[in-house]
Motif scaffolding. Structure first.
Motif: not given
Length: 264
Positions: A1-24
């Motif tokens: 399994m290839a290593q991700p770009d962890w910094q970019q992944l962190s940014t993407d997860v935070i965006s995902l969580l913020k949209e989750g918050r909006r829906q909640v």
């Protein structure tokens, strides 16, 4: 399994969580569907389930080859931490969410071959994401990098605690509370862990399942806070554990109480 770009992944997860918050937030003042899981004090709502489905869908898009373990059962049947495993708690502190509409969190931990790489705890109502891990070299509260909390002894700080453990004196928790400066109970593992990260409490003890501690363990360890079982052993990240979170000095004090098997 290839290593991700962890910094970019962190940014993407935070965006995902913020949209989750909006829906909640959009759903939380509607009529909730509330069910009991194991007891009247162990609840799940339609918002927990919907948010987990949303988060896991986003995770699949970000990391399609990974396994996902979710509290409400919408992920995979995970029996090993081999490869990349995401562990998701869509609403941590559901009782608080139902009764208070406050003091709850969303949490995601990412492990690579059993090693925690990135953790995220979102204090939803205060709109603060606590994010980081060894993959990105620190822990941040939104854009503010956190320093390691002071390495206090048990006597010098407040102890977070699961109320049932203290009430029933499980694992000498009453002696631990007595030896500390006092007990605090917040009703959400995520909120408890945030208080430790910020140095407002020096530890936390509770019976926790993987989704309750996966993100927190990564963030805590990154800032030098110890996470173990109540007798000082490493956690089994796919099982329920009686978890001890503490500064190095406080952990030593607590383990001494456990070993001495005495009340103070």
């Amino acid at each position: 399994m290839a290593q991700p770009d962890w910094q970019q992944l962190s940014t993407d997860v935070i965006s995902l969580l913020k949209e989750g918050r909006r829906q909640v937030l959009a759903k939380m003042h509607q009529t909730l569907t509330v069910d009991e899981k194991t007891s009247r004090k162990d609840l799940v709502t339609n918002v927990d389930k919907g948010n987990e489905q949303f988060l896991i869908g986003g995770i699949r898009a970000l990391d399609p080859d990974a396994q996902v373990l979710g509290e409400e059962g919408f992920g995979d049947t995970v029996t090993s931490l081999t490869g990349r495993v995401w562990i998701v708690d869509p609403i941590d502190g559901t009782m608080n969410f139902v009764k208070q509409r406050d003091h709850f969190a969303m949490m995601i931990g990412i492990y690579q071959d059993g090693v925690g790489q990135l953790g995220f705890i979102y204090d939803v109502m205060n709109d603060v994401v606590y994010a980081g891990g060894p993959a990105v070299g620190g822990v941040w509260a939104n854009d503010r990098q956190l320093n390691a909390p002071a390495n206090l002894a048990l006597a010098d700080g407040l102890m977070g605690m699961s109320a049932p453990l203290a009430l029933h004196d499980v694992a000498h928790t009453q002696a631990i509370v007595e030896a500390s400066s006092g007990m605090r109970v917040y009703g959400s593992a995520g909120i408890e862990i945030i208080h430790v990260l910020l140095g407002k409490t020096l530890g936390y003890i509770s019976q926790l399942k993987p989704w309750d501690i996966a993100a927190g363990q990564i963030l805590l360890n990154t800032l030098g806070v110890r996470v173990s079982t109540i007798d000082g052993q490493p956690l089994d990240m796919l099982s329920s554990n009686l978890v001890l979170v503490a500064t190095e000095q406080a952990q030593r004090d607590i383990l001494r109480i456990e070993e001495d098997d005495v009340s103070l």
